[in-house]
Motif scaffolding. Sequence first.
Motif, PDB file in Angstrom:
ATOM      1  N   GLU A   1       0.838  -1.200   0.000  1.00  0.00           N
ATOM      2  CA  GLU A   1       0.000   0.000   0.000  1.00  0.00           C
ATOM      3  C   GLU A   1       0.869   1.244   0.000  1.00  0.00           C
ATOM      4  N   LEU A   2       0.274   2.313  -0.501  1.00  0.00           N
ATOM      5  CA  LEU A   2       0.916   3.619  -0.514  1.00  0.00           C
ATOM      6  C   LEU A   2       0.175   4.541   0.448  1.00  0.00           C
ATOM      7  N   ALA A   3       0.908   5.326   1.198  1.00  0.00           N
ATOM      8  CA  ALA A   3       0.305   6.379   2.017  1.00  0.00           C
ATOM      9  C   ALA A   3       0.460   7.677   1.225  1.00  0.00           C
ATOM     10  N   VAL A   4      -0.674   8.279   0.866  1.00  0.00           N
ATOM     11  CA  VAL A   4      -0.684   9.481   0.037  1.00  0.00           C
ATOM     12  C   VAL A   4      -1.501  10.550   0.737  1.00  0.00           C
ATOM     13  N   GLU A   5      -1.023  11.786   0.692  1.00  0.00           N
ATOM     14  CA  GLU A   5      -1.756  12.909   1.266  1.00  0.00           C
ATOM     15  C   GLU A   5      -2.431  13.684   0.141  1.00  0.00           C
ATOM     16  N   LEU A   6      -3.690  14.038   0.323  1.00  0.00           N
ATOM     17  CA  LEU A   6      -4.451  14.796  -0.670  1.00  0.00           C
ATOM     18  C   LEU A   6      -4.817  16.137  -0.064  1.00  0.00           C
TER      19      LEU A   6
ATOM     20  N   GLU B   1      -0.581  -0.241  -4.272  1.00  0.00           N
ATOM     21  CA  GLU B   1       0.592   0.122  -5.060  1.00  0.00           C
ATOM     22  C   GLU B   1       0.219   0.155  -6.540  1.00  0.00           C
ATOM     23  N   GLY B   2       0.730   1.160  -7.266  1.00  0.00           N
ATOM     24  CA  GLY B   2       0.418   1.312  -8.675  1.00  0.00           C
ATOM     25  C   GLY B   2      -0.754   2.243  -8.927  1.00  0.00           C
ATOM     26  N   SER B   3      -1.326   2.829  -7.874  1.00  0.00           N
ATOM     27  CA  SER B   3      -2.445   3.761  -8.036  1.00  0.00           C
ATOM     28  C   SER B   3      -1.984   5.039  -8.717  1.00  0.00           C
ATOM     29  N   THR B   4      -2.928   5.719  -9.356  1.00  0.00           N
ATOM     30  CA  THR B   4      -2.637   6.965 -10.067  1.00  0.00           C
ATOM     31  C   THR B   4      -3.304   8.139  -9.364  1.00  0.00           C
ATOM     32  N   VAL B   5      -3.017   9.340  -9.862  1.00  0.00           N
ATOM     33  CA  VAL B   5      -3.585  10.560  -9.291  1.00  0.00           C
ATOM     34  C   VAL B   5      -5.111  10.502  -9.344  1.00  0.00           C
ATOM     35  N   VAL B   6      -5.672  10.096 -10.469  1.00  0.00           N
ATOM     36  CA  VAL B   6      -7.128  10.067 -10.602  1.00  0.00           C
ATOM     37  C   VAL B   6      -7.755   9.062  -9.623  1.00  0.00           C
ATOM     38  N   GLU B   7      -7.072   7.986  -9.326  1.00  0.00           N
ATOM     39  CA  GLU B   7      -7.586   7.012  -8.360  1.00  0.00           C
ATOM     40  C   GLU B   7      -7.580   7.591  -6.946  1.00  0.00           C
ATOM     41  N   ALA B   8      -6.591   8.426  -6.636  1.00  0.00           N
ATOM     42  CA  ALA B   8      -6.568   9.108  -5.335  1.00  0.00           C
ATOM     43  C   ALA B   8      -7.730  10.101  -5.242  1.00  0.00           C
ATOM     44  N   LEU B   9      -8.012  10.812  -6.333  1.00  0.00           N
ATOM     45  CA  LEU B   9      -9.126  11.755  -6.344  1.00  0.00           C
ATOM     46  C   LEU B   9     -10.464  11.024  -6.162  1.00  0.00           C
TER      47      LEU B   9
ATOM     48  N   LEU C   1      -3.402  13.266 -14.860  1.00  0.00           N
ATOM     49  CA  LEU C   1      -4.160  12.451 -13.909  1.00  0.00           C
ATOM     50  C   LEU C   1      -3.780  10.977 -13.941  1.00  0.00           C
ATOM     51  N   ASP C   2      -3.110  10.528 -15.001  1.00  0.00           N
ATOM     52  CA  ASP C   2      -2.716   9.117 -15.074  1.00  0.00           C
ATOM     53  C   ASP C   2      -1.303   8.867 -14.524  1.00  0.00           C
ATOM     54  N   THR C   3      -0.741   9.852 -13.834  1.00  0.00           N
ATOM     55  CA  THR C   3       0.596   9.708 -13.252  1.00  0.00           C
ATOM     56  C   THR C   3       0.560   8.728 -12.081  1.00  0.00           C
ATOM     57  N   PRO C   4       1.443   7.718 -12.075  1.00  0.00           N
ATOM     58  CA  PRO C   4       1.480   6.787 -10.937  1.00  0.00           C
ATOM     59  C   PRO C   4       2.014   7.485  -9.682  1.00  0.00           C
ATOM     60  N   LEU C   5       1.499   7.067  -8.545  1.00  0.00           N
ATOM     61  CA  LEU C   5       1.894   7.653  -7.261  1.00  0.00           C
ATOM     62  C   LEU C   5       2.952   6.809  -6.583  1.00  0.00           C
ATOM     63  N   ARG C   6       3.718   7.468  -5.717  1.00  0.00           N
ATOM     64  CA  ARG C   6       4.702   6.779  -4.890  1.00  0.00           C
ATOM     65  C   ARG C   6       4.344   7.007  -3.426  1.00  0.00           C
TER      66      ARG C   6
END
Length: 107
Positions: free
Chosen positions: A5-10, A28-36, A61-66
């Motif tokens: 899993e990734l911990a992401v702040e929005l 893991e492998g989620s993108t910006v649009v998936e976070a939104l 929006l299709d950029t992968p997150l870290r």
Amino acid sequence: MVPAELAVELIWSPLRGEWRRLTLQLPEGSTVVEALRASQWFNEADLQALKAGIWSKLRPLDTPLRDGDRVEVYRPLTVDPKEARRQRYQATGRRIVTRHRPLGKKA
């Protein structure tokens, strides 16, 4: 095996002076649009029109997150920055000086 899993702040400011902050746990492998989408702050129809970035840099929006990324959703500008500067100058009569490099001797 547990999926990573990734911990992401929005971060989002829907109105001037109002801030929303949310910490998301995404696969893991989620993108910006998936976070939104995971935030449930936005309608599906509005997602493609949003401008978003990672750590202050505009990204598609299709950029992968870290892990540890900060996703920022940007509001459209209501006034052109140059025009706002002119209006402030006319109202105050004082020039607004900004410095883009540290004070001191020129390099």
